[in-house]
Motif scaffolding. Structure first.
Motif, short mmCIF file in Angstrom:
data_model
loop_
_atom_site.label_atom_id
_atom_site.label_comp_id
_atom_site.label_asym_id
_atom_site.label_seq_id
_atom_site.Cartn_x
_atom_site.Cartn_y
_atom_site.Cartn_z
N ASN A 244 0.80 -0.96 0.05
CA ASN A 244 0.19 -0.22 0.13
C ASN A 244 0.63 1.15 0.04
OD1 ASN A 244 -3.38 -0.83 -0.35
ND2 ASN A 244 -2.62 -1.88 1.84
N GLN A 245 2.04 1.28 -0.69
CA GLN A 245 2.39 2.66 -1.35
C GLN A 245 1.90 3.58 -2.33
OE1 GLN A 245 7.07 0.98 -1.34
NE2 GLN A 245 6.98 0.87 0.75
N PHE A 246 1.99 4.85 -2.06
CA PHE A 246 2.00 5.13 -3.41
C PHE A 246 2.83 5.92 -3.53
CE2 PHE A 246 0.48 9.19 -5.10
CZ PHE A 246 0.00 8.82 -6.18
N VAL A 247 3.43 5.29 -4.64
CA VAL A 247 4.97 5.56 -5.25
C VAL A 247 4.17 6.30 -5.97
CG1 VAL A 247 6.84 5.05 -6.28
CG2 VAL A 247 5.77 3.15 -5.09
N VAL A 248 4.99 8.06 -6.62
CA VAL A 248 5.01 9.22 -7.57
C VAL A 248 6.60 8.67 -7.98
CG1 VAL A 248 4.91 11.75 -8.43
CG2 VAL A 248 3.50 10.48 -6.76
N GLU A 249 7.05 8.44 -9.84
CA GLU A 249 8.23 8.70 -10.25
C GLU A 249 8.45 9.60 -10.47
OE1 GLU A 249 8.18 5.09 -12.12
OE2 GLU A 249 8.75 3.98 -10.53
N MET A 250 9.51 10.67 -10.77
CA MET A 250 9.42 11.67 -11.04
C MET A 250 10.54 12.23 -11.60
SD MET A 250 9.52 14.41 -7.58
CE MET A 250 10.78 13.87 -6.68
N PRO A 251 11.29 12.57 -13.23
CA PRO A 251 12.49 12.63 -13.99
C PRO A 251 13.40 13.43 -12.99
CG PRO A 251 10.71 13.01 -15.39
CD PRO A 251 9.93 12.55 -14.03
N GLU A 252 15.04 12.84 -12.81
CA GLU A 252 15.48 13.67 -11.70
C GLU A 252 15.14 15.45 -11.87
OE1 GLU A 252 18.52 13.93 -9.58
OE2 GLU A 252 17.54 11.73 -10.08
N LYS A 253 15.38 15.86 -13.62
CA LYS A 253 15.61 17.42 -13.19
C LYS A 253 13.87 18.18 -14.08
CE LYS A 253 20.04 17.07 -15.72
NZ LYS A 253 20.40 16.74 -17.38
N MET A 254 13.19 17.40 -13.29
CA MET A 254 11.94 18.03 -13.75
C MET A 254 12.04 18.71 -12.87
SD MET A 254 7.77 15.66 -13.48
CE MET A 254 7.58 16.00 -15.36
N ARG A 255 11.39 20.34 -13.23
CA ARG A 255 10.85 21.35 -12.10
C ARG A 255 9.74 21.76 -13.05
NH1 ARG A 255 14.72 19.24 -10.44
NH2 ARG A 255 16.64 19.37 -9.49
N LYS A 256 8.75 21.13 -12.74
CA LYS A 256 7.76 21.74 -13.95
C LYS A 256 6.74 19.96 -14.03
CE LYS A 256 5.56 25.07 -17.21
NZ LYS A 256 5.86 25.33 -18.25
N ASN A 257 5.32 20.83 -13.18
CA ASN A 257 4.16 19.64 -13.87
C ASN A 257 3.01 19.83 -13.56
OD1 ASN A 257 5.11 19.19 -10.62
ND2 ASN A 257 3.18 18.61 -10.88
N PRO A 258 2.34 20.15 -13.95
CA PRO A 258 0.38 20.13 -13.65
C PRO A 258 -0.13 19.11 -13.09
CG PRO A 258 0.75 18.39 -15.97
CD PRO A 258 1.62 18.42 -15.22
N LYS A 259 -1.37 19.81 -12.43
CA LYS A 259 -1.98 19.93 -11.69
C LYS A 259 -2.53 18.16 -11.52
CE LYS A 259 -6.07 20.42 -8.41
NZ LYS A 259 -6.89 21.61 -7.71
N LEU A 260 -2.48 16.94 -10.80
CA LEU A 260 -2.69 15.87 -11.29
C LEU A 260 -3.78 15.61 -11.29
CD1 LEU A 260 0.42 14.22 -12.73
CD2 LEU A 260 -1.11 15.32 -14.25
#
Length: 506
Positions: A244-260
């Motif tokens: 029951n781990q909610f995992v968010v994987e993000m790119p190393e250099k990502m500094r910008k993402n939309p609301k999800l």
């Protein structure tokens, strides 16, 4: 005598002429009808065999609803993967076996040992917007207990799911679908459709922080984990398999993402329900000394049949006739899965569980239903209630047979009303809009990777009714094109039916 003989001969001649004319006209009429049918065959064949139609294996069966006359068939007696069209079988069997007023009951009990038991009745709508009591169902229960003077639970909050055999994943379900809401784990005790909702804040200049990930309802049950990945362009969201781990994987250099926002499934819906109720009790001011537990740890079958327990409340779901549209209009897989299992439950005279519900036992009920319609077991294979498995196999001809039998069933209206209506609601909401068939097709769609299907009823503008099942399997690309070809087949069929009916009346 000669005059009378002349009259008799003249009458015989006229009768003979009338007979010949009747035969001749009937032959012409039949010939024209056959010609129209030939036109329909060539028209549908042209749609399927067009070079612009993606390569696929097609199964089509279209019958006149009243007479049963086959107006078009292509591989109609060949098994196909039906996807969610399987729900038509599941819901028809449930309506026939359980009846339209059947309700799923959830019990709250205080046994003598101080634990508080929530005993599941297989309700797939518990704690959802569509369920009786709505999303705040558990909070309502907790508040009622507090108002009645309960300020402490000395034991555990135990979730009991003994009504169904534990089968968290269906046979043939894809393992990498397990996080998605459409693959929620079936259970006799589940709330919120076995899912957790999430909102991830919009980012402009900084890396996403764990504090920007919000889960609802708020609970200690799911743990948020953020990780970096080699992916360059977007976030990946999932529940870690078997946890029951909610995992968010993000790119190393990502500094910008939309609301999800969206939902993921939980592992062990029974323990999730017990956890949410424990937390609801604490919010209502009821101190819980124990923990949330899954009844399987302590023998949930014994708990569910415990005659020494004090019944606090019994919660009834909405009747089955109001739940069926969730399966057939909205195609909610969990609803269909629990319905199938419910058809396999056997109880004793006192209501105790004699045999828990399971897929296999539900399928035995399906087998009896199909046998009553002279459909032999070797002609189909059903391994789940929803159609999520690729192991399901049905022939278009048999699906049409079931649909036509339901037209004369005592609950025909309830079944018909559970179906999506073209241009109006459900999965057919955006199909056939601004065409002669808007509002005139009632059916169930089915979609898996490389599978498109639809089956149901069609009423032409002139009032003729057709029953149909159309399935396309094994296409490498072009899902939208396949869907459009299916719609074209039904439009051509309706056009043919009205033309041939007009000619027939002439």
């Amino acid at each position: 005598m000669g005059y009378c003989k002349h009259l008799l001969d003249n009458l015989k001649s006229r009768l003979l002429l009338l007979t010949l004319l009747t035969i001749l006209l009937g032959g012409v009429e039949a010939g024209v009808e056959a010609d129209y049918r030939g036109t329909l065959k060539s028209d549908i064949d042209a749609i399927i065999d067009s070079p612009s139609t993606p390569a696929a294996v097609w199964g089509v069966r279209i019958e006149d609803s009243e007479s049963g006359e086959v107006v078009y068939s292509r591989n109609g007696d060949t098994p196909f993967i039906p996807a969610s069209v399987t729900k038509l079988i599941t819901t028809a069997v449930a309506l026939d076996h359980l009846g339209p007023d059947y309700t799923f009951t959830t019990h709250l009990q205080f046994p003598v040992n101080g634990d508080l038991y929530i005993i599941g009745g297989g309700d797939p709508t518990l704690g959802t917007a569509e369920g009786a009591g709505g999303r705040s169902f558990l909070d309502g229960w907790a508040e009622q207990l507090a108002k009645q003077g309960v300020d402490r639970v000395k034991g555990d909050i135990v979730g009991v799911d003994a009504l169904f055999v534990e089968e968290p994943q269906g046979a043939g379900w894809a393992w990498d679908d397990a996080s998605y809401p459409f693959a929620a784990q079936p259970s006799a005790l589940t709330v919120n459709g076995g899912t957790v909702g999430y909102i991830i804040d919009k980012n402009r200049k900084q890396r996403l922080k764990k504090s920007q990930v919000h889960l609802y309802p708020k609970s200690e049950y799911m743990e948020v984990v953020t990780q970096t990945t080699a992916e360059k362009s977007r976030l990946h969201i999932r529940r870690k398999q078997g946890s029951n781990q909610f995992v968010v994987e993000m790119p190393e250099k990502m500094r910008k993402n939309p609301k999800l926002s969206g939902k993921v499934t939980v592992d062990n819906p029974t323990l999730y329900t017990a956890t949410l109720f424990r937390e609801a009790l604490e919010r209502a001011g009821v101190k819980v000394e124990g923990e949330a537990r899954d009844g399987d740890e302590i023998g949930s079958r014994q708990i569910s049949n415990n005659s020494d327990a004090t019944l606090v409340w019994t919660h009834h779901s909405k009747p089955l006739k109001e739940i069926l549209p969730l399966a057939n209009k909205r195609s909610i897989n969990l609803v269909a899965e629990n319905i199938l299992r419910a058809t396999g439950v056997r109880r004793g005279r006192a209501g105790e569980i004699k045999r828990a519900g399971s897929v296999a036992r539900g399928v035995k009920t399906v087998d009896r239903f199909m046998a009553e319609r002279n459909i032999k077991p070797y002609r189909y294979k059903q391994v789940d209630g929803s159609g999520l498995s690729r192991y399901n196999l049905f022939r278009p001809a048999d699906i049409v047979s079931v649909l036509r039998s339901m037209q004369s069933h005592p609950q025909a209206k309830v079944f018909h009303n559970s179906l999506s209506r073209a241009g109006h609601d459900g999965t057919l909401r955006w199909r056939f809009n601004e065409t002669p068939l808007e509002g005139r097709v009632w059916g169930k769609t089915g979609t898996l990777s490389a599978v498109r299907a639809v089956a149901g009823y069609l009423k032409t503008p002139k009032g003729r009714e057709l029953t149909f099942a159309i399935m396309a399997n094994n296409y490498p690309f072009g899902s939208r094109k396949i869907r459009n070809r299916i719609d074209s087949i039904l439009l051509k069929s309706a056009e043919w039916a009205d033309r041939s009916q007009k000619n027939h009346k002439r």
